[in-house]
Design a protein around this motif. Structure first.
Motif: not given
Length: 409
Positions: A103-112, A87-96, A62-69
């Motif tokens: 840990r998770r990546f910032n959505l603008d992380d180049e490594r992500l 549009a969902f790629d980064a959020s889904v990968l972060n949850a996994l 739910r946190r990832e979904a809010r950040e996606m929104v």
């Protein structure tokens, strides 16, 4: 001529051998027997202990979904169409990644972005049968670039190196008293079992296990969500009915949660129809015949590799009647109850059923409902409607498409 040909093969062999991920072991997807049972049992137990199927996992999603929104809202504020196929790629990968590596990546992380590109590339080089390379494996030596082999090796090496660095970081701060994530749990098990003969808990097995979960878990879910957004653009009536149900059950001032799920019958039917119609996983993971057997008049020798066409099952006209039509109502009974159809099997069946099914089902529900609760998706004027014909590969991925996102007050 033959001398030149032999020299070319030798050069290709030496070049490609240096590019292969070292020792790439079985993992859990393409193996069976005692190793598979032990590794699958361990993985399921550890993932449950880390929150899979529990409130902690739902809150992470739910946190990832809010950040996606929030990110999509910033994009839609310009009034321009928003690319939705990925549009969902980064959020889904972060949850996994939170489960695997803590840990998770910032959505603008180049490594992500680099990781996502590698995952997508690896799934498009081959299909589940192995494609051309599986039919003519000698092509990897004769035409490594044109056959896709060199590209696949380069992609896997990048993933292998990234996972190796992550494991090294975990080892440097490992505690035997508590576990932060799956990598920690595996390293602890390596310490406990290192003196046992024929131990399957090795660093190469850890890397392969992470590669299996990381790639399969992120790609299938994000592709399904991409198709879900696509179908909402193409079927505004379906979208409106799903949103009306969300408004009635969840209310406008709350975020959809799993405790709402039993009362969101139509939303569930929409997700089921998305999985059936899009066919993101057209062929189940390969199985192997453990002994010679007879099936529907055919003799299947021991050791035969078996591929089950989920696409054929989900598009069978005799069973579904109109399988080419996107119609969520096929999963709704006359009493407005959800229909559990035995021919619906997006995660496979039996002992080899998808290891990450619980996470995938929860992710699909949380991200899809949060998106529809916050936005209405529509076709941008002047652009052709998106195609439901996706890119081929191990999984089917949606082709690039854009949608207008209208915030719902």
């Amino acid at each position: 001529m033959w001398v030149v040909l032999v020299l070319c093969v030798l050069v290709a062999f030496v070049y490609l051998d240096t590019r292969k991920p070292p020792g790439y072991p079985p993992g859990v997807v393409f193996t069976d027997g005692p190793l598979w049972r032990e590794q699958r049992r361990f993985s399921l137990r550890q993932l449950r202990d880390l929150g899979l199927g529990r409130t902690a996992m739902e809150e992470q999603l739910r946190r990832e979904a809010r950040e996606m929104v929030a990110r999509l809202r910033a994009c839609s504020d310009t009034g321009e169409p928003v690319l939705m196929h990925d549009a969902f790629d980064a959020s889904v990968l972060n949850a996994l990644w939170a489960l695997l590596a803590g840990r998770r990546f910032n959505l603008d992380d180049e490594r992500l972005r680099g990781l996502l590109d590698s995952v997508h590339a690896s799934f498009r080089v081959l299909d589940m049968s192995g494609g051309l390379l599986n039919q003519m494996p000698f092509l990897r030596w004769l035409a490594p670039e044109r056959s896709g082999y060199s590209h696949l090796v380069r992609v896997l090496c990048r993933m292998w190196d990234f996972l190796g660095e992550t494991v090294s970081e975990h080892r440097s701060s490992l505690s035997l008293d508590y576990s932060r994530d799956l990598i920690d749990s595996f390293l602890q098990e390596m310490e406990r079992t290192k003196s046992q003969p024929n131990c399957t808990f090795t660093e190469e097995q850890l890397l392969s296990l992470c590669l299996d979960l990381f790639m399969a878990g992120s790609e299938t879910t994000s592709n399904t969500l991409g198709f879900a957004a696509l179908y909402m653009v193409l079927h505004p009536g379906v979208q409106a009915r799903a949103q009306a149900e969300l408004d009635a059950v969840v209310g406008r001032g709350d975020q959809p949660a799993l405790h709402h799920r039993p009362r969101l019958c139509y939303v569930e039917a929409v997700l089921m129809e998305v999985q059936r119609h899009s066919g993101v996983v057209p062929v189940a993971v390969a199985h192997r015949a453990l002994k010679t057997t007879e099936l529907m008049g055919h003799t299947i020798p021991e050791g035969t590799t078996l591929l089950v066409s989920l696409h054929s099952i989900h598009m069978d006209r005799d069973h579904w009647g109109d399988p080419e039509i996107f119609r969520p109502e096929r999963f709704i009974s006359a009493d407005n109850e959800l229909v559990q159809d035995d021919w619906f099997m997006p995660f496979g069946l039996g002992k080899r059923r998808c290891l990450g099914e619980a996470l995938a089902r929860t992710s699909l529900f949380v991200f899809f409902t949060t998106l529809l609760h916050n936005f209405t998706l529509s076709q941008p004027p002047g652009l052709p409607p998106p195609s439901t014909q996706g890119y081929d590969g191990v999984t089917i991925s949606p082709r690039p498409f854009a949608a207008l996102l209208t915030p719902r007050n």
